[in-house]
Design an enzyme around this catalytic site. Structure first.
Site, PDB file in Angstrom:
ATOM      1  N   HIS A  62     -54.589 -14.145  18.573  1.00 12.36           N
ATOM      2  CA  HIS A  62     -53.366 -13.400  18.924  1.00 12.36           C
ATOM      3  C   HIS A  62     -52.210 -14.332  19.228  1.00 12.36           C
ATOM      4  CE1 HIS A  62     -57.033 -11.241  20.234  1.00 12.36           C
ATOM      5  NE2 HIS A  62     -56.523 -10.304  19.473  1.00 12.36           N
TER       6      HIS A  62
HETATM    7 FE1  FES Z   1     -56.154 -13.519  22.053  1.00 17.54          FE
HETATM    8 FE2  FES Z   1     -56.705 -16.138  22.012  1.00 17.54          FE
HETATM    9  S1  FES Z   1     -54.794 -15.167  21.887  1.00 17.54           S
HETATM   10  S2  FES Z   1     -58.106 -14.471  22.145  1.00 17.54           S
END
Ligand code: FES
Length: 137
Positions: free
Chosen positions: A87
């Site tokens: 993410h």
């Molecule tokens: Fe979501 Fe690493 S940014 S698990």
């Protein structure tokens, strides 16, 4: 030669590779300065070791487990960051969050060279990056 005991009284372990073989410190230290070497750490958690500018190991190991939802992530040497592919969280070279959604700095472990092996032990004191009790204790 008999390597030192695998598990120390302090809960420490010796660094191993993914196949469970002990990794000699000399093998890691033969890598270029700035290398982040991934080893199997405490409880099998993959842990990054850093080769410092003086050619020794940084005393902090950085656990390869994103504090957002637990993905593993690579080191990006061009940007000097750990960058999580899940993410988009980013962490600086010492594991501080520079971009979320990760809420917390990366977990640390102590790294010590023990003969020709690398000992990894739990980090229970204050987090040197925040000056506070570590979130993982
Ligand atoms: Fe979501 Fe690493 S940014 S698990």
């Amino acid at each position: 030669f008999i390597p030192p005991s695998d598990v120390g009284e302090d809960g420490s372990i010796l660094a191993k590779d993914v196949n469970g073989n002990l990794i000699p410190a000399s093998q890691i230290l033969a890598e270029p300065i700035g290398t982040r070497a991934l080893v199997a750490g405490l409880a099998g958690e993959p842990t990054y070791l850093t080769i410092k500018d003086d050619g020794t190991l940084h005393p902090w190991g950085i656990v390869d487990n994103c504090t957002h939802l637990g993905c593993t992530f690579p080191w990006n040497g061009n940007e000097n960051q750990f960058q999580c592919p899940c993410h988009g969280s980013r962490y600086d070279e010492e594991g501080r969050v520079v971009r979320g959604p990760a809420p917390l700095p990366l977990k640390l472990a102590h790294i010590n060279v023990d003969g020709d092996y690398i000992r990894i032990s739990p980090w229970t004191e204050n987090d040197p990056r925040t000056g506070e009790k570590p979130w993982w204790v």
